[in-house]
Design a protein around this motif. Structure first.
Motif, PDB file in Angstrom:
ATOM      1  N   CYS A  19       0.808  -1.191  -0.105  1.00 43.37           N
ATOM      2  CA  CYS A  19       0.006  -0.191   0.103  1.00 43.37           C
ATOM      3  C   CYS A  19       0.649   1.236  -0.105  1.00 43.37           C
ATOM      4  CB  CYS A  19      -0.968  -0.202   1.134  1.00 43.37           C
ATOM      5  SG  CYS A  19      -2.169  -1.349   1.035  1.00 43.37           S
ATOM      6  N   PHE A  20       2.074   1.100   0.393  1.00 41.98           N
ATOM      7  CA  PHE A  20       3.155   2.299   0.410  1.00 41.98           C
ATOM      8  C   PHE A  20       3.313   2.722  -1.035  1.00 41.98           C
ATOM      9  CE2 PHE A  20       7.508   3.227  -0.655  1.00 41.98           C
ATOM     10  CZ  PHE A  20       8.132   3.930   0.377  1.00 41.98           C
ATOM     11  N   LEU A  21       3.492   1.506  -1.850  1.00 43.25           N
ATOM     12  CA  LEU A  21       3.875   1.499  -3.311  1.00 43.25           C
ATOM     13  C   LEU A  21       2.739   2.025  -4.247  1.00 43.25           C
ATOM     14  CD1 LEU A  21       6.642  -1.099  -3.248  1.00 43.25           C
ATOM     15  CD2 LEU A  21       6.915   1.490  -3.550  1.00 43.25           C
ATOM     16  N   MET A  25       1.199   6.110  -3.360  1.00 44.68           N
ATOM     17  CA  MET A  25       1.626   6.991  -4.516  1.00 44.68           C
ATOM     18  C   MET A  25       0.273   7.476  -4.981  1.00 44.68           C
ATOM     19  SD  MET A  25       4.861   6.774  -4.794  1.00 44.68           S
ATOM     20  CE  MET A  25       4.969   6.398  -2.965  1.00 44.68           C
ATOM     21  N   PHE A  26      -0.947   6.887  -4.992  1.00 43.22           N
ATOM     22  CA  PHE A  26      -2.160   7.350  -5.789  1.00 43.22           C
ATOM     23  C   PHE A  26      -2.624   8.639  -4.588  1.00 43.22           C
ATOM     24  CE2 PHE A  26      -6.700   7.647  -4.972  1.00 43.22           C
ATOM     25  CZ  PHE A  26      -7.015   8.124  -5.958  1.00 43.22           C
ATOM     26  N   GLY A 149       5.852  10.226  -2.239  1.00 46.50           N
ATOM     27  CA  GLY A 149       4.902  10.875  -3.284  1.00 46.50           C
ATOM     28  C   GLY A 149       4.695  12.314  -3.335  1.00 46.50           C
ATOM     29  N   GLY A 150       4.734  12.995  -1.970  1.00 46.68           N
ATOM     30  CA  GLY A 150       4.924  14.469  -1.954  1.00 46.68           C
ATOM     31  C   GLY A 150       6.435  14.834  -2.242  1.00 46.68           C
ATOM     32  N   ILE A 151       7.385  14.280  -1.881  1.00 44.94           N
ATOM     33  CA  ILE A 151       8.993  14.476  -2.044  1.00 44.94           C
ATOM     34  C   ILE A 151       9.226  14.722  -3.574  1.00 44.94           C
ATOM     35  CG2 ILE A 151      11.212  13.856  -2.038  1.00 44.94           C
ATOM     36  CD1 ILE A 151      10.476  12.900   0.802  1.00 44.94           C
ATOM     37  N   LEU A 152       8.446  13.615  -4.485  1.00 43.35           N
ATOM     38  CA  LEU A 152       8.790  13.572  -5.779  1.00 43.35           C
ATOM     39  C   LEU A 152       8.378  14.864  -6.598  1.00 43.35           C
ATOM     40  CD1 LEU A 152       7.814   9.969  -6.680  1.00 43.35           C
ATOM     41  CD2 LEU A 152      10.084  11.090  -6.871  1.00 43.35           C
ATOM     42  N   PRO A 153       6.922  15.497  -6.527  1.00 45.86           N
ATOM     43  CA  PRO A 153       6.851  16.406  -7.239  1.00 45.86           C
ATOM     44  C   PRO A 153       7.550  17.726  -6.806  1.00 45.86           C
ATOM     45  CG  PRO A 153       4.870  15.710  -5.937  1.00 45.86           C
ATOM     46  CD  PRO A 153       5.855  14.817  -5.765  1.00 45.86           C
ATOM     47  N   PHE A 154       7.692  17.897  -5.377  1.00 48.20           N
ATOM     48  CA  PHE A 154       8.406  19.034  -4.745  1.00 48.20           C
ATOM     49  C   PHE A 154       9.713  19.033  -5.321  1.00 48.20           C
ATOM     50  CE2 PHE A 154      11.141  20.541  -1.225  1.00 48.20           C
ATOM     51  CZ  PHE A 154      10.580  21.754  -1.272  1.00 48.20           C
ATOM     52  N   ALA A 155      10.604  17.941  -5.527  1.00 46.74           N
ATOM     53  CA  ALA A 155      11.787  17.898  -5.830  1.00 46.74           C
ATOM     54  C   ALA A 155      11.787  18.180  -7.525  1.00 46.74           C
ATOM     55  CB  ALA A 155      12.627  16.726  -5.327  1.00 46.74           C
ATOM     56  N   VAL A 174       4.456   5.414 -11.870  1.00 45.50           N
ATOM     57  CA  VAL A 174       4.210   4.173 -12.547  1.00 45.50           C
ATOM     58  C   VAL A 174       5.130   3.099 -11.960  1.00 45.50           C
ATOM     59  CG1 VAL A 174       4.220   3.082 -14.588  1.00 45.50           C
ATOM     60  CG2 VAL A 174       3.135   5.414 -14.567  1.00 45.50           C
ATOM     61  N   ILE A 175       6.516   3.287 -12.143  1.00 39.82           N
ATOM     62  CA  ILE A 175       7.456   2.457 -11.507  1.00 39.82           C
ATOM     63  C   ILE A 175       7.325   1.849 -10.372  1.00 39.82           C
ATOM     64  CG2 ILE A 175       9.899   2.343 -11.247  1.00 39.82           C
ATOM     65  CD1 ILE A 175      10.214   4.192 -13.488  1.00 39.82           C
ATOM     66  N   LEU A 176       6.942   2.670  -9.224  1.00 43.98           N
ATOM     67  CA  LEU A 176       6.964   2.313  -7.877  1.00 43.98           C
ATOM     68  C   LEU A 176       5.722   1.593  -7.831  1.00 43.98           C
ATOM     69  CD1 LEU A 176       7.938   5.527  -6.375  1.00 43.98           C
ATOM     70  CD2 LEU A 176       8.935   3.564  -6.024  1.00 43.98           C
ATOM     71  N   GLU A 177       4.574   1.858  -8.527  1.00 42.25           N
ATOM     72  CA  GLU A 177       3.278   1.463  -8.287  1.00 42.25           C
ATOM     73  C   GLU A 177       3.275  -0.241  -9.132  1.00 42.25           C
ATOM     74  OE1 GLU A 177       0.495   5.141  -8.208  1.00 42.25           O
ATOM     75  OE2 GLU A 177       0.881   4.230  -9.945  1.00 42.25           O
ATOM     76  N   CYS A 178       4.166  -0.286 -10.101  1.00 39.45           N
ATOM     77  CA  CYS A 178       4.371  -1.767 -10.420  1.00 39.45           C
ATOM     78  C   CYS A 178       5.035  -2.624  -9.600  1.00 39.45           C
ATOM     79  CB  CYS A 178       5.110  -1.459 -11.779  1.00 39.45           C
ATOM     80  SG  CYS A 178       4.106  -1.190 -13.253  1.00 39.45           S
ATOM     81  N   LEU A 179       6.052  -2.016  -9.023  1.00 43.67           N
ATOM     82  CA  LEU A 179       6.943  -2.788  -7.850  1.00 43.67           C
ATOM     83  C   LEU A 179       5.992  -3.148  -6.751  1.00 43.67           C
ATOM     84  CD1 LEU A 179      10.062  -0.332  -7.540  1.00 43.67           C
ATOM     85  CD2 LEU A 179       9.830  -2.651  -8.652  1.00 43.67           C
ATOM     86  N   GLY A 180       4.793  -2.440  -6.442  1.00 45.73           N
ATOM     87  CA  GLY A 180       3.965  -2.669  -5.292  1.00 45.73           C
ATOM     88  C   GLY A 180       3.351  -3.782  -5.709  1.00 45.73           C
ATOM     89  N   ALA A 181       2.747  -3.761  -7.033  1.00 46.69           N
ATOM     90  CA  ALA A 181       1.765  -4.807  -7.593  1.00 46.69           C
ATOM     91  C   ALA A 181       2.801  -6.431  -7.270  1.00 46.69           C
ATOM     92  CB  ALA A 181       1.473  -4.568  -8.983  1.00 46.69           C
ATOM     93  N   PHE A 182       3.861  -6.362  -7.896  1.00 47.74           N
ATOM     94  CA  PHE A 182       4.914  -7.514  -7.531  1.00 47.74           C
ATOM     95  C   PHE A 182       4.941  -7.785  -6.248  1.00 47.74           C
ATOM     96  CE2 PHE A 182       5.921  -6.659 -12.098  1.00 47.74           C
ATOM     97  CZ  PHE A 182       5.773  -7.790 -12.803  1.00 47.74           C
ATOM     98  N   LEU A 183       5.141  -7.100  -5.265  1.00 48.76           N
ATOM     99  CA  LEU A 183       5.472  -7.471  -3.969  1.00 48.76           C
ATOM    100  C   LEU A 183       4.132  -8.165  -3.270  1.00 48.76           C
ATOM    101  CD1 LEU A 183       7.345  -6.835  -1.471  1.00 48.76           C
ATOM    102  CD2 LEU A 183       6.181  -4.654  -1.039  1.00 48.76           C
ATOM    103  N   GLY A 184       3.121  -7.889  -3.882  1.00 46.28           N
ATOM    104  CA  GLY A 184       1.949  -8.545  -3.341  1.00 46.28           C
ATOM    105  C   GLY A 184       2.191 -10.219  -3.496  1.00 46.28           C
ATOM    106  N   LEU A 185       2.856 -10.518  -4.196  1.00 40.71           N
ATOM    107  CA  LEU A 185       3.109 -11.917  -4.616  1.00 40.71           C
ATOM    108  C   LEU A 185       4.096 -12.480  -3.409  1.00 40.71           C
ATOM    109  CD1 LEU A 185       3.862 -12.527  -8.170  1.00 40.71           C
ATOM    110  CD2 LEU A 185       1.538 -12.774  -7.050  1.00 40.71           C
TER     111      LEU A 185
END
Length: 445
Positions: A19-21, A25-26, A149-155, A174-185
Motif C-alpha cells: 500500500c506504500f507503493l 502513490m495514488f 509521493g509528496g517529495i517527488l513533485p516537490f523535488a 508508475v514504476i513504484l506502483e508496478c513494484l508494489g503489485a509484484f510485492l503482493g506475491l
C-alpha cells in the motif's frame, strides 16, 4: 523462509509496503489537487469514475478475496494504480481526458479488491489486544508512500511552476506502483500465518460463490453495518475539499508537494498516537471507543472551524500567479498548519473506523466482507464529493456539506461503539489463499 516470515506482523508489514507503493502513490498524486493538473476537471471526473466502480467492487471485494485469496488479488489490483498514474502522461501530451477517466474506473475495480484484502489481513491477523497497534503500524508504512509521493513533485518541480506535474513525476509513480503489485506475491497464504502466541490465523472455514452472494446481501440488513454507513460515507468525502479547495486552490505546484510530505507524515503520528489508547489494557474496550470518539469529534470540529476561517480569508481561491509558496512564511504558515491537521484528523478517523470494525469480530471471512462494505460505502461518498467539485459547486457549500455529514455520522458512530463487546464472539476463522481451508488443506497456496 523461517517462521518470522509467516508471522502475522510480517504479513501486515508486507501489505503495508504494498500500500506504500500503490495506494500511497495514488494518495500523493490526488493530494496535489486535480491529479497534479492545473485544470482539476479531468482529475475530478476520473475520481468520480473511480469511486463509482469502487462502490460496487468495494462491497464485492471481500467476497472476491474470500474466493480467490489475497496474493493474486493484490498482485492484479496493483497494476490498476500504475495504469491510472500513466494515463496522466497521455493527458499531458494530448489534453484528452477520456483515457484518464477510463483508467479511473478500472482503478476503482482494483482498489475495491485490494483494500478488502488489505483490511482482512490488518484486522483479522492480530489478537484482539493488538489490533490498534497493527492498524497503526500499517498506517505508518502506508503513509510513508504519501510522503515519498509528496517529495517527488516537490523535488522534480522545484524550479518549475507550470501548474501541472511533469511527465517525470508520473513515470516515477508508475514504476513504484508496478513494484508494489509484484510485492503482493510475497504475501504468505493465510493458512500458513501464525500469531506470536503460536495460534493460526485460520481455522476450518468453507466458502462458495453462492454463500458469498448471500452474505453480501446480509450486510445491508445488519444493524451494525447500517450504523456504520454514515461514518463510511463521510470518511472519504472530505478529501475533495482538502485536496482541491485547500491544497490545490491556494498553493503553487511545488508547495502542494511540500504540503503533502507533512500531510501524510503527520498521518503516521496521528495513527500511532491513538493506537496506544485503542489497545490500552487499563480501560474496557467500550470506554476506549468512547474516548477515541471524543478525540475524533474534537479534532474534526476544529478542522472544519479552521477551514471556515481560511475560506473566509480566501473565498475565491487564488489565481495561478498569486498562489502561496512555502517560502512566503507570512501567508503560508496558517494554511499549511491547517492542512497538516487535516492529515492528522484523517488518520484518527480511519484508524478509529478500522478498530471499530476489528472489534466486531475475529472472523477473517466476515471481516473481509465488513471491510469491503466500509470501503464501498466510503467510495460512494467519495464519488459524490468529487463530482460536486467537478460541477463547480461553491467551495463554501462543499465545506458546509462536510461539516453537516460529520455531524450526521456522530449518533450512529456512538451506537456502534456502544454495541462493542469486551471480547468478540466469533472464533478466529478465515480462508486459505485459494479460497478454501479445511483440516487437510491447511497449506493451500
Amino acid at each position: 523462509m523461517g517462521i518470522r516470515y509467516y508471522s502475522a506482523m510480517t504479513q501486515v508489514i508486507i501489505v503495508g509496503f504494498v500500500c506504500f507503493l500503490c495506494p500511497g502513490m495514488f494518495n500523493a498524486l490526488n493530494g496535489t489537487g486535480g491529479g497534479g493538473q492545473l485544470n482539476p476537471t479531468t482529475g475530478n471526473n476520473a475520481n468520480t469514475a473511480l469511486y463509482s466502480t469502487f462502490v460496487v467492487f468495494g462491497v464485492l471485494g471481500g467476497a472476491i478475496v474470500n474466493l480467490c485469496g489475497v496474493r493474486w488479488t493484490i498482485f492484479g489490483s496493483g497494476f490498476t494504480y500504475a495504469l491510472y498514474s500513466g494515463s496522466y502522461i497521455y493527458l499531458n501530451h494530448t489534453g484528452n481526458g477520456a483515457f484518464t477517466i477510463a483508467a479511473g474506473a478500472i482503478l476503482g475495480v482494483g482498489a475495491g479488491i485490494l483494500w478488502a484484502a488489505q483490511g482482512m489481513i490488518m484486522v483479522s491477523y492480530p489478537r484482539e489486544e493488538e489490533k490498534g497497534r497493527y492498524i497503526a503500524i500499517f498506517w505508518v508504512i502506508f503513509n510513508l508512500g504519501g510522503m515519498l509521493g509528496g517529495i517527488l513533485p516537490f523535488a522534480i518541480n522545484y524550479n518549475s511552476d507550470s501548474g501541472s506535474l511533469s511527465d517525470g513525476v508520473y513515470i516515477a509513480f508508475v514504476i513504484l506502483e508496478c513494484l508494489g503489485a509484484f510485492l503482493g506475491l510475497a504475501l504468505a497464504p493465510p493458512a500458513k500465518v501464525t500469531r506470536d502466541d503460536g495460534s493460526s490465523v485460520v481455522l476450518v472455514k468453507y466458502t462458495s460463490v453462492g454463500r458469498e452472494a448471500i452474505e453480501i446481501l446480509k450486510l445491508f440488513m445488519n444493524p451494525l453495518m447500517l450504523g456504520l454507513l454514515p461514518m463510511c460515507f463521510t470518511s472519504n468525502f472530505f478529501y475533495t475539499y482538502q485536496f482541491d479547495n485547500i491544497n490545490g486552490a491556494l498553493f503553487n505546484v511545488r508547495t502542494r508537494g511540500f504540503n503533502n510530505i507533512f500531510y501524510w507524515g503527520f498521518q503516521m503520528v496521528g495513527s500511532y498516537a491513538i493506537s496506544f489508547l485503542l489497545d490500552t489494557p487499563r480501560l474496557e474496550r467500550k470506554k476506549r471507543g468512547y474516548i477515541a470518539f471524543a478525540v475524533v469529534f474534537i479534532v474534526f470540529n476544529a478542522i472544519w472551524g479552521g477551514s471556515l476561517a481560511l475560506h473566509n480569508k480566501y473565498p475565491g481561491g487564488l489565481s495561478l500567479g498569486d498562489r502561496i509558496d512555502f517560502k512566503d512564511s507570512k501567508r503560508a504558515g496558517g494554511p499549511i498548519v491547517l492542512y497538516i491537521f487535516c492529515g492528522i484528523g484523517d488518520a484518527l478517523y480511519q484508524t478509529f473506523a478500522y478498530w471499530i470494525i476489528g472489534a466486531l469480530s475475529n472472523d477473517g471471512q466476515l471481516l473481509a466482507r465488513y471491510i469491503g462494505f466500509y470501503k464501498g460505502m466510503q467510495s460512494f461518498g467519495g464519488a459524490i464529493a468529487w463530482q460536486l467539485d467537478a460541477k463547480s459547486v461553491a467551495p463554501k457549500n462543499q465545506l458546509v456539506a462536510n461539516w453537516v455529514l460529520f455531524a450526521i455520522s456522530v449518533p450512529s458512530m456512538l451506537y456502534v461503539v456502544w454495541s462493542i463487546k469486551e471480547h468478540s464472539e466469533n472464533q478466529d476463522v478465515g480462508v486459505g489463499d485459494a479460497g478454501v481451508v479445511d483440516e487437510e488443506k491447511t497449506n493451500v497456496s
